[in-house]
Design an enzyme around this catalytic site. Structure first.
Site, PDB file in Angstrom:
ATOM      1  N   SER A   1     129.379 103.540  47.605  1.00  0.00           N
ATOM      2  CA  SER A   1     128.419 104.458  47.486  1.00  0.00           C
ATOM      3  C   SER A   1     127.297 103.578  47.431  1.00  0.00           C
ATOM      4  O   SER A   1     126.992 102.578  46.612  1.00  0.00           O
ATOM      5  CB  SER A   1     128.503 105.335  46.362  1.00  0.00           C
ATOM      6  OG  SER A   1     126.941 105.713  46.300  1.00  0.00           O
TER       7      SER A   1
ATOM      8  N   ARG B   1     112.991 105.280  43.382  1.00  0.00           N
ATOM      9  CA  ARG B   1     112.980 106.687  42.986  1.00  0.00           C
ATOM     10  C   ARG B   1     111.617 107.202  42.586  1.00  0.00           C
ATOM     11  O   ARG B   1     111.247 108.365  43.036  1.00  0.00           O
ATOM     12  CB  ARG B   1     114.046 107.196  41.875  1.00  0.00           C
ATOM     13  CG  ARG B   1     115.715 106.501  42.117  1.00  0.00           C
ATOM     14  CD  ARG B   1     116.042 106.936  43.824  1.00  0.00           C
ATOM     15  NE  ARG B   1     117.379 106.985  43.834  1.00  0.00           N
ATOM     16  CZ  ARG B   1     117.772 106.784  45.280  1.00  0.00           C
ATOM     17  NH1 ARG B   1     117.188 107.128  46.038  1.00  0.00           N
ATOM     18  NH2 ARG B   1     119.177 106.933  45.248  1.00  0.00           N
TER      19      ARG B   1
ATOM     20  N   ASP C   1     120.103 108.484  39.086  1.00  0.00           N
ATOM     21  CA  ASP C   1     118.985 108.981  40.091  1.00  0.00           C
ATOM     22  C   ASP C   1     118.400 110.294  39.948  1.00  0.00           C
ATOM     23  O   ASP C   1     117.200 110.525  40.075  1.00  0.00           O
ATOM     24  CB  ASP C   1     119.638 108.551  41.637  1.00  0.00           C
ATOM     25  CG  ASP C   1     119.742 107.111  41.830  1.00  0.00           C
ATOM     26  OD1 ASP C   1     118.910 106.368  41.258  1.00  0.00           O
ATOM     27  OD2 ASP C   1     120.552 107.021  42.658  1.00  0.00           O
TER      28      ASP C   1
HETATM   29  N1  ARG Z   1     123.276 101.879  39.166  1.00  0.00           N
HETATM   30  C1  ARG Z   1     122.240 101.647  39.899  1.00  0.00           C
HETATM   31  C2  ARG Z   1     121.084 102.329  39.334  1.00  0.00           C
HETATM   32  O1  ARG Z   1     121.106 103.358  38.437  1.00  0.00           O
HETATM   33  C3  ARG Z   1     122.188 101.881  41.192  1.00  0.00           C
HETATM   34  C4  ARG Z   1     122.415 103.198  41.698  1.00  0.00           C
HETATM   35  C5  ARG Z   1     122.798 103.503  43.232  1.00  0.00           C
HETATM   36  N2  ARG Z   1     122.693 104.701  43.423  1.00  0.00           N
HETATM   37  C6  ARG Z   1     123.614 105.157  44.599  1.00  0.00           C
HETATM   38  N3  ARG Z   1     123.030 106.385  45.114  1.00  0.00           N
HETATM   39  N4  ARG Z   1     124.366 104.347  44.926  1.00  0.00           N
HETATM   40  O2  ARG Z   1     119.905 102.129  39.496  1.00  0.00           O
END
Ligand code: ARG
Length: 432
Positions: free
Chosen positions: A177, A97, A126
Site C-alpha cells: 500500500s 491530508r 488517514d
Molecule cells: N503511516 C503513515 C502515516 O500515517 C503513512 C500512511 C500511508 N498511507 C497509505 N494509504 N499507504 O502517515
C-alpha cells in the site's frame, strides 16, 4: 429526480478504491458525486484521472495542482519546526491530508455539497486526518468513508467494478500500500508486515540501494533564507523544483530510506517504510543552520515544540488551535536562520562538510584555544562557577552523607597504584 440528489465531493486518486467509491456513493448512497484530485507531486496524467472519474459516474471532476500550496503551507512550516514523528518520519502523508481536506471543503462550499468523502479504511491514520480536519473547517459537512462502510474486500471490489463496467487500471497490483507526494513515499503491508524481514528492493522506488550507490558520493550545498531552502548548489530554485531535484539527487545516493515501527493513533504498532530523500537532507541541513543561529535555550525549547508539532500533525490535529500557536512560535524563531550547509551524500549517509551564516552566533575569538586570539575572560570562570555550583555545595554540606554520592566507588573498581619516590632498583623496574 437526479437534480434533488445531495452532492458529495470525493477525494479521488483514480485507484480501485475510489473508482468503486464513485459508483457506490452514486448508486448505494444516492449522492451526486463530484471528484477532487489534488496533485501533491504524483499525478502523472490529470486528463486521464478526469476521464476515469466521469466514466465511473462523477458529474464533475476537479484536478488541482496543489504542489506549491503543499510545500509552502504545510511542508515548509514543518521543516522549520523540525518535526519528525517519533524522531524519524518526516510526515509526508500526514501533511498532505489536511491540505486535501481543506480543498474538499472549499469545493464543497463552491458546489453547495452536503458531504465530502474519502477512500480511507478504518485501521489507519488517514481517516482520522480527513474526518478531524473537515470537522475543524466545516463542522456541518457530513463525512462519508465508503471503505469503512461497505463490506467489500479487494476481490469483491474488483468484482463490483467488473459487474458495473468500471474501468480499473490494468497495471499489476503492487504488493504494497503506497502513498506518495513531493515530501515522501510511504510503503506498507505485504512482506513488510514482518518487522524482522529486510525490505525487498521492490519496495523502493525513489532511492537506490545504498550499497550500489556511486562510491564517490555527491557534494551538495543548500542555502536557507529565514529557515527555508532557496538555493541548491548556488542556483535559486522555486520550492517545487528544489524539492523535486533534491529527491532525485539524494535518492541516487541511497539517502532517505527510513524503516520505522510506528505507533498509529488507533493504537496499532505498524511497520512502515519511507523514502524521503529531500526531506531527510533538508531537515538535516536546516538543523545545522539553526545550530549556528539560535540561542541554546531556544534550541532546547524548540525540540519540545518539534515533538508536539509532529504528534499533532500525525494525529490529524493540523487545524487545532495548539498547532497554530506553535506555528507562531516556530515562525518567530526563524528570522536569523539564514545560511549555507555543505553536505556529502554517499551510499545512504549524509556527512556534514560545513555550515556558515551571516547571523552566526559562533564567535571564534570566544571558542578558540589559541592564546593570542582568545577574548574569553578566563578570570571570570572562577567567580561564575562559585555561584553556579553554590546550590550543590550547600546541599552537600548539609545533607551530603545522605546522598548516593557518599558511597565510595573505589572499592568496586580494580585499581593500580604506581608509587613515586627515590629511583627504584632497575632490577624490579617492571614491578607494579
Ligand atoms: N503511516 C503513515 C502515516 O500515517 C503513512 C500512511 C500511508 N498511507 C497509505 N494509504 N499507504 O502517515
Amino acid at each position: 429526480m437526479a437534480e434533488h440528489r445531495p452532492r458529495c465531493v470525493l477525494a479521488f486518486s483514480g485507484g480501485l478504491d475510489t473508482t468503486v467509491a464513485v459508483h457506490w456513493l452514486t448508486h448505494e448512497r444516492g449522492f451526486e458525486v463530484i471528484t477532487l484530485s489534488a496533485d501533491l507531486g504524483e499525478t502523472k496524467d490529470a486528463e486521464e484521472l478526469q476521464r476515469r472519474a466521469l466514466h465511473a459516474g462523477a458529474t464533475a471532476a476537479h484536478v488541482v495542482d496543489a504542489k506549491e500550496l503543499f510545500l509552502t503551507n504545510f511542508v515548509w512550516p514543518s521543516l522549520q519546526a523540525g518535526a519528525l514523528y517519533q524522531g524519524v518520519y518526516p510526515l509526508a502523508t500526514a501533511l498532505g491530508r489536511p491540505l486535501i481536506a481543506r480543498l474538499l471543503v472549499e469545493v464543497a462550499r463552491e458546489t453547495g455539497a452536503a458531504a465530502v468523502a474519502h477512500g480511507c479504511t478504518a485501521k489507519g491514520n488517514d481517516q482520522v486526518r480527513f474526518d478531524v480536519a473537515v470537522g475543524a473547517l466545516a463542522p456541518a459537512l457530513q463525512v462519508v468513508a465508503p471503505l469503512r462502510d461497505w463490506q467489500m474486500g479487494r476481490s469483491e471490489e474488483i468484482a463490483y467494478a467488473a459487474e458495473n463496467g468500471l474501468a480499473v487500471r490494468a497495471t499489476k497490483e503492487s504488493p504494497y500500500s503506497i502513498d506518495a507526494n513531493l515530501w515522501g513515499r510511504s510503503v506498507e503491508t505485504g512482506v513488510l508486515e514482518d518487522p524482522w524481514v529486510e525490505p525487498p528492493e521492490d519496495a523502493f522506488d525513489w532511492t537506490v540501494d545504498p550499497a550500489r550507490a556511486p562510491e564517490a558520493g555527491l557534494v551538495v550545498e543548500v542555502h536557507f533564507e529565514q529557515g527555508l531552502p532557496t538555493r541548491l548548489d548556488g542556483e535559486e530554485l522555486a520550492p517545487v523544483d528544489l524539492v523535486t531535484r533534491l529527491n532525485v539527487l539524494a535518492g541516487a545516493h541511497g539517502v532517505g530510506r527510513i524503516d520505522h515501527v510506528e505507533d498509529r493513533l488507533v493504537g496499532i504498532k505498524s511497520r512502515e517504510l519511507y523514502e524521503a530523500p529531500a526531506a531527510v537532507v533538508l531537515d538535516f541541513a536546516h538543523r545545522e543552520v539553526e545550530s549556528l543561529t539560535l540561542a541554546r535555550d531556544v534550541l532546547r525549547f524548540k525540540r519540545l515544540v518539534a515533538d508536539e508539532w509532529a504528534q499533532l500533525t500525525y494525529d490529524g490535529l493540523w487545524f487545532s488551535a495548539l498547532r497554530q500557536s506553535l506555528a507562531a512560535f516556530v515562525g518567530s524563531t526563524q528570522h536569523f536562520v539564514t545560511g549555507d550547509v555543505r553536505l556529502h551524500l554517499r551510499q545512504g549517509a549524509i556527512r556534514l562538510l560545513g555550515r556558515s551564516s551571516p547571523s552566526s552566533l559562533y564567535r571564534r575569538e570566544l571558542a578558540t584555544y589559541e592564546r593570542a586570539e582568545d577574548q574569553f575572560r578566563h578570570q571570570s570562570a572562577e567567580g561564575f562557577l562559585n555561584i553556579f555550583g553554590l546550590p550543590l555545595r550547600t546541599q552537600a554540606s548539609i545533607q551530603g552523607n545522605l546522598l548516593e554520592e557518599s558511597i565510595p566507588l573505589l572499592k568496586s573498581a580494580p585499581r593500580g597504584i604506581a608509587q613515586g619516590g627515590p629511583p627504584a632498583d632497575p632490577a624490579d623496574a617492571d614491578e607494579p
